[in-house]
Design a protein around this motif. Structure first.
Motif, mmCIF file in Angstrom:
data_model
loop_
_atom_site.group_PDB
_atom_site.id
_atom_site.type_symbol
_atom_site.label_atom_id
_atom_site.label_comp_id
_atom_site.label_asym_id
_atom_site.label_seq_id
_atom_site.Cartn_x
_atom_site.Cartn_y
_atom_site.Cartn_z
ATOM 1 N N PRO A 301 1.010 -1.038 0.600
ATOM 2 C CA PRO A 301 0.304 0.272 0.274
ATOM 3 C C PRO A 301 1.090 1.087 -0.184
ATOM 4 O O PRO A 301 0.541 2.517 -0.478
ATOM 5 C CB PRO A 301 -0.977 0.412 1.339
ATOM 6 N N GLU A 302 2.014 0.992 0.634
ATOM 7 C CA GLU A 302 2.894 2.775 0.738
ATOM 8 C C GLU A 302 3.239 2.845 -0.899
ATOM 9 O O GLU A 302 3.706 4.032 -0.866
ATOM 10 C CB GLU A 302 3.942 2.738 0.965
ATOM 11 N N HIS A 303 3.170 2.011 -1.706
ATOM 12 C CA HIS A 303 3.549 2.610 -3.138
ATOM 13 C C HIS A 303 2.871 3.017 -4.161
ATOM 14 O O HIS A 303 3.089 2.789 -5.241
ATOM 15 C CB HIS A 303 3.894 0.764 -3.649
ATOM 16 N N LEU A 304 0.992 2.601 -3.592
ATOM 17 C CA LEU A 304 0.133 3.873 -4.553
ATOM 18 C C LEU A 304 0.658 5.513 -4.532
ATOM 19 O O LEU A 304 1.195 5.557 -3.131
ATOM 20 C CB LEU A 304 -0.894 4.174 -3.308
ATOM 21 N N PRO A 305 0.471 5.352 -5.681
ATOM 22 C CA PRO A 305 0.921 7.907 -5.448
ATOM 23 C C PRO A 305 -0.435 8.056 -4.597
ATOM 24 O O PRO A 305 -0.447 7.684 -4.573
ATOM 25 C CB PRO A 305 1.059 7.799 -6.672
ATOM 26 N N THR A 306 -0.088 9.466 -3.828
ATOM 27 C CA THR A 306 0.026 10.470 -3.803
ATOM 28 C C THR A 306 -1.239 11.282 -4.268
ATOM 29 O O THR A 306 -0.698 11.101 -5.534
ATOM 30 C CB THR A 306 0.397 11.210 -2.214
ATOM 31 N N ASP A 307 -2.113 11.842 -4.362
ATOM 32 C CA ASP A 307 -2.464 13.255 -5.276
ATOM 33 C C ASP A 307 -1.512 13.680 -5.852
ATOM 34 O O ASP A 307 -1.734 14.087 -6.920
ATOM 35 C CB ASP A 307 -3.708 13.690 -4.564
ATOM 36 N N GLU A 308 -0.297 14.150 -5.296
ATOM 37 C CA GLU A 308 0.015 14.724 -5.210
ATOM 38 C C GLU A 308 1.176 14.728 -6.866
ATOM 39 O O GLU A 308 1.993 15.184 -7.397
ATOM 40 C CB GLU A 308 1.254 15.233 -4.354
ATOM 41 N N GLU A 309 1.433 13.041 -6.058
ATOM 42 C CA GLU A 309 2.685 12.561 -6.979
ATOM 43 C C GLU A 309 2.000 12.027 -8.377
ATOM 44 O O GLU A 309 2.596 11.606 -9.310
ATOM 45 C CB GLU A 309 3.232 11.036 -6.393
ATOM 46 N N ILE A 310 0.355 12.039 -8.156
ATOM 47 C CA ILE A 310 -0.005 11.856 -9.413
ATOM 48 C C ILE A 310 -0.167 12.933 -10.395
ATOM 49 O O ILE A 310 0.128 13.104 -11.732
ATOM 50 C CB ILE A 310 -1.684 11.115 -9.421
ATOM 51 N N LYS A 311 0.225 14.095 -9.623
ATOM 52 C CA LYS A 311 0.476 15.415 -10.421
ATOM 53 C C LYS A 311 1.637 15.839 -11.072
ATOM 54 O O LYS A 311 2.074 16.187 -12.144
ATOM 55 C CB LYS A 311 -0.233 16.949 -9.949
ATOM 56 N N ASN A 312 2.952 14.966 -10.320
ATOM 57 C CA ASN A 312 4.163 15.248 -10.677
ATOM 58 C C ASN A 312 4.472 14.094 -10.537
ATOM 59 O O ASN A 312 4.838 12.949 -9.171
ATOM 60 C CB ASN A 312 4.559 15.438 -9.745
ATOM 61 N N PRO A 313 4.428 12.880 -12.109
ATOM 62 C CA PRO A 313 5.009 11.125 -11.343
ATOM 63 C C PRO A 313 6.528 11.319 -10.873
ATOM 64 O O PRO A 313 6.630 10.164 -10.834
ATOM 65 C CB PRO A 313 4.719 10.534 -12.439
ATOM 66 N N TRP A 314 7.500 12.481 -11.388
ATOM 67 C CA TRP A 314 8.864 12.532 -11.086
ATOM 68 C C TRP A 314 9.000 12.056 -9.762
ATOM 69 O O TRP A 314 9.877 11.226 -9.170
ATOM 70 C CB TRP A 314 9.616 13.744 -11.244
ATOM 71 N N LYS A 315 7.743 12.183 -8.645
ATOM 72 C CA LYS A 315 8.146 12.436 -7.548
ATOM 73 C C LYS A 315 8.040 11.376 -6.786
ATOM 74 O O LYS A 315 8.297 10.666 -5.713
ATOM 75 C CB LYS A 315 7.091 13.403 -6.549
ATOM 76 N N TRP A 316 6.858 10.105 -7.181
ATOM 77 C CA TRP A 316 6.813 9.047 -6.904
ATOM 78 C C TRP A 316 8.079 7.701 -7.866
ATOM 79 O O TRP A 316 8.701 7.179 -7.000
ATOM 80 C CB TRP A 316 5.364 8.156 -7.600
ATOM 81 N N ILE A 317 8.493 8.612 -8.772
ATOM 82 C CA ILE A 317 9.559 7.530 -9.012
ATOM 83 C C ILE A 317 10.717 7.528 -7.761
ATOM 84 O O ILE A 317 11.460 6.940 -7.451
ATOM 85 C CB ILE A 317 10.082 8.354 -10.238
ATOM 86 N N ALA A 318 11.073 8.763 -7.288
ATOM 87 C CA ALA A 318 11.826 9.499 -6.738
ATOM 88 C C ALA A 318 11.278 8.786 -5.709
ATOM 89 O O ALA A 318 12.600 8.227 -4.858
ATOM 90 C CB ALA A 318 12.227 10.836 -6.696
ATOM 91 N N ARG A 319 10.480 8.986 -4.644
ATOM 92 C CA ARG A 319 9.979 8.129 -3.830
ATOM 93 C C ARG A 319 10.182 6.308 -4.245
ATOM 94 O O ARG A 319 10.514 5.911 -3.065
ATOM 95 C CB ARG A 319 9.039 8.413 -3.025
ATOM 96 N N VAL A 320 9.976 6.071 -5.250
ATOM 97 C CA VAL A 320 10.233 4.275 -4.725
ATOM 98 C C VAL A 320 10.883 3.976 -5.398
ATOM 99 O O VAL A 320 11.398 2.598 -5.116
ATOM 100 C CB VAL A 320 8.608 3.672 -5.843
ATOM 101 N N ASP A 321 11.615 5.097 -6.282
ATOM 102 C CA ASP A 321 12.612 4.977 -6.510
ATOM 103 C C ASP A 321 12.619 2.585 -7.482
ATOM 104 O O ASP A 321 13.418 2.216 -7.341
ATOM 105 C CB ASP A 321 14.046 4.581 -6.232
ATOM 106 N N PRO A 322 11.628 3.017 -8.650
ATOM 107 C CA PRO A 322 11.666 1.899 -10.016
ATOM 108 C C PRO A 322 12.710 1.486 -9.876
ATOM 109 O O PRO A 322 13.290 0.002 -10.114
ATOM 110 C CB PRO A 322 9.984 1.872 -10.090
ATOM 111 N N GLU A 323 13.676 1.499 -10.710
ATOM 112 C CA GLU A 323 14.711 1.482 -10.819
ATOM 113 C C GLU A 323 15.748 0.371 -10.242
ATOM 114 O O GLU A 323 16.278 -0.264 -10.814
ATOM 115 C CB GLU A 323 15.965 2.464 -11.622
ATOM 116 N N SER A 324 15.042 0.377 -9.213
ATOM 117 C CA SER A 324 16.699 -0.304 -8.313
ATOM 118 C C SER A 324 15.901 -1.526 -8.293
ATOM 119 O O SER A 324 16.408 -2.689 -7.609
ATOM 120 C CB SER A 324 16.494 0.227 -6.837
ATOM 121 N N ARG A 325 14.418 -1.666 -9.013
ATOM 122 C CA ARG A 325 13.480 -3.317 -8.591
ATOM 123 C C ARG A 325 13.719 -4.048 -9.901
ATOM 124 O O ARG A 325 13.234 -4.901 -9.457
ATOM 125 C CB ARG A 325 12.230 -3.416 -7.957
#
Length: 326
Positions: A301-325
């Motif tokens: 559940p912590e990986h769900l984007p916030t409303d602010e992250e939906i507006k700015n996907p880069w914030k979600w990418i920076a928080r979750v860092d999918p690249e490392s997975r």
């Protein structure tokens, strides 16, 4: 269709119909179905094999493209409009139970008639327009399995009205609904998460309050659900689909004044907004990191984007860092 019987069912909803709360569910079923042609559910062998093949192929393609593992629901039904109405009355009864049990009902007789009429109108309108549905059976008791429904008369009618090939259109709808099955199958926690937020919101309404946080969280989660399904379907579908989307979007925004009013009253504009915002978010993530990277949204559940992250996907990418997975 029998409009008189429908009106009579609603008008007598304050009597001894099913349920003792603010809605007479038996009257809802009668009224909605009396003004809705069930539609032809005569399926040829080709039709039956077509639905089965589309669902099976969609699962295989979606698993491969999204790098997600999931099983199809045990309940996969090709329905007519009355079947769909009955299935969704069961859903709404579960969802409305907190309000019916604990809600404050002024003028209960009048309220019961109004609520019954409103629900019947909503289900009859949707029953004539819904093409397919993945039902996660939120708030269901016991071990009820999820359901996957295809409203065959509506799929046939819309394919004809859009002048598109029926098997191709049916397959596109199947990919979209199976994409929702992929989300809930890949994220066993998702149903419980949505149920909790929904229950919080409904409990607040039952006490005459409005839990803005609960409904905001639910809207954000559903934006992710709708957006990811759009992404996965678009990337997995095995043919050109731009014409299908363009024609269907035009149909959804068109229609006469009554249809436009109904869509507004039923909040279908909110659902469209969820599709658009969510799809834009996941398209950005997938274009930068790939579809598999976007799929990590369902890890917890912590990986769900916030409303602010939906507006700015880069914030979600920076928080979750999918690249490392990857």
């Amino acid at each position: 269709m029998d409009i008189f019987r429908s009106v009579h069912a609603v008008a007598t909803a304050s009597g001894d119909g099913e349920g003792t709360g603010a809605i007479d569910w038996a009257a809802v079923a009668d009224a909605a179905k009396n003004v809705t042609d069930p539609g032809d559910l005569t399926l040829s062998t080709e039709d039956r094999e077509g639905y089965a093949t589309d669902v099976r192929d969609a699962r295989q393609r979606l698993q491969s493209v999204g790098d997600v593992e999931f099983d199809l629901p045990e309940v996969v039904e090709v329905q007519n409009r009355h079947h769909w109405i009955d299935a969704n009355i069961r859903t709404f009864k579960r969802v409305m139970r907190p309000i019916e049990e604990r809600g404050r009902v002024p003028l209960p007789g009048v309220t019961r008639v109004v609520n019954t009429g409103t629900m019947a109108f909503m289900l009859s309108f949707l029953g004539k327009n819904v093409l397919g549905q993945y039902d996660p059976l939120l708030l269901a008791e016991g071990d009820a399995d999820h359901g996957l429904y295809f409203v065959h008369p509506n799929i046939v009618a819309v394919a004809e009205s859009l002048d598109v090939d029926f098997p191709r259109f049916r397959r596109w709808i199947a990919f979209h609904e199976v994409a929702h099955a992929a989300e809930f199958g890949a994220a066993p926690w998702l149903s419980g998460h949505l149920e909790t937020r929904m229950q919080d919101g409904l409990n607040s309404l039952a006490h005459g309050e409005f839990d803005r946080r609960a409904f905001s969280d639910l809207d954000t989660a559903m934006t992710a659900v709708e957006g990811y399904a759009e992404l996965l379907m678009d990337r997995a579908f095995d043919a050109e689909y731009a014409d299908l989307r363009e024609k269907l979007d035009a149909r959804r925004s068109g229609g006469g004044p009554i249809a436009r009013l109904a869509r507004r009253l039923l909040g279908l504009g909110v659902k469209r907004r969820q599709y658009e915002r969510g799809a834009k978010f996941f398209e950005t993530v997938a274009d930068e990191r790939g579809v598999a990277a976007a799929s990590v949204v369902w890890e917890n559940p912590e990986h769900l984007p916030t409303d602010e992250e939906i507006k700015n996907p880069w914030k979600w990418i920076a928080r979750v860092d999918p690249e490392s997975r990857l």
